[in-house]
Write an enzyme that holds these catalytic residues in place. Sequence first.
Site, PDB file in Angstrom:
ATOM      1  N   ASP A 187       3.993  57.444  27.609  1.00 35.89           N
ATOM      2  CA  ASP A 187       3.593  58.898  26.060  1.00 35.89           C
ATOM      3  C   ASP A 187       4.822  58.902  25.502  1.00 35.89           C
ATOM      4  O   ASP A 187       6.150  59.355  25.920  1.00 35.89           O
ATOM      5  CB  ASP A 187       3.115  59.962  27.301  1.00 35.89           C
ATOM      6  N   HIS A 214      -3.571  60.473  32.448  1.00 32.79           N
ATOM      7  CA  HIS A 214      -2.160  60.774  32.197  1.00 32.79           C
ATOM      8  C   HIS A 214      -1.033  60.614  33.965  1.00 32.79           C
ATOM      9  O   HIS A 214      -1.224  61.577  34.157  1.00 32.79           O
ATOM     10  CB  HIS A 214      -1.980  62.330  32.098  1.00 32.79           C
ATOM     11  N   HIS A 259      -7.988  59.072  28.577  1.00 34.37           N
ATOM     12  CA  HIS A 259      -6.746  58.278  29.288  1.00 34.37           C
ATOM     13  C   HIS A 259      -6.781  59.440  30.180  1.00 34.37           C
ATOM     14  O   HIS A 259      -6.803  60.612  30.650  1.00 34.37           O
ATOM     15  CB  HIS A 259      -5.654  58.727  27.802  1.00 34.37           C
TER      16      HIS A 259
END
Length: 118
Positions: free
Chosen positions: A34, A106, A104
């Site tokens: 990220d 994390h 998505h």
Amino acid sequence: MAPTESDCLFCGIIAGRIPADVVGESEQTLAFRDLNPQAPTHVLIVPRQHYATAAQAGAADAGLLDEIARVAGEVATAEGIADTGYRLVFNTGPAAGQTVLHVHGHLLGGRGLEWPPG
């Protein structure tokens, strides 16, 4: 399968048009760091096919969310956080903090993670 969206940030990363620090992948997924990490390890695991939300991905492709979880486990092992613990989060919709409309997961770890999270 859902098509790739031309204006989607994550579709651009998957296609190689946008650079990313890739740390893992499978036939169906790509995992990359990220750009705004919220923990020492903060990796996004995305399906190669475009689905806006986890609910859409789960309804359209049985096993895809399982694949994301499997790849998250592999990345957690490679990052050295599997034994101490990690969190896998799917934000779905703007009220939950989803800012990119491409499902998505994390993967967060490398520090203590408080509960409740929000």
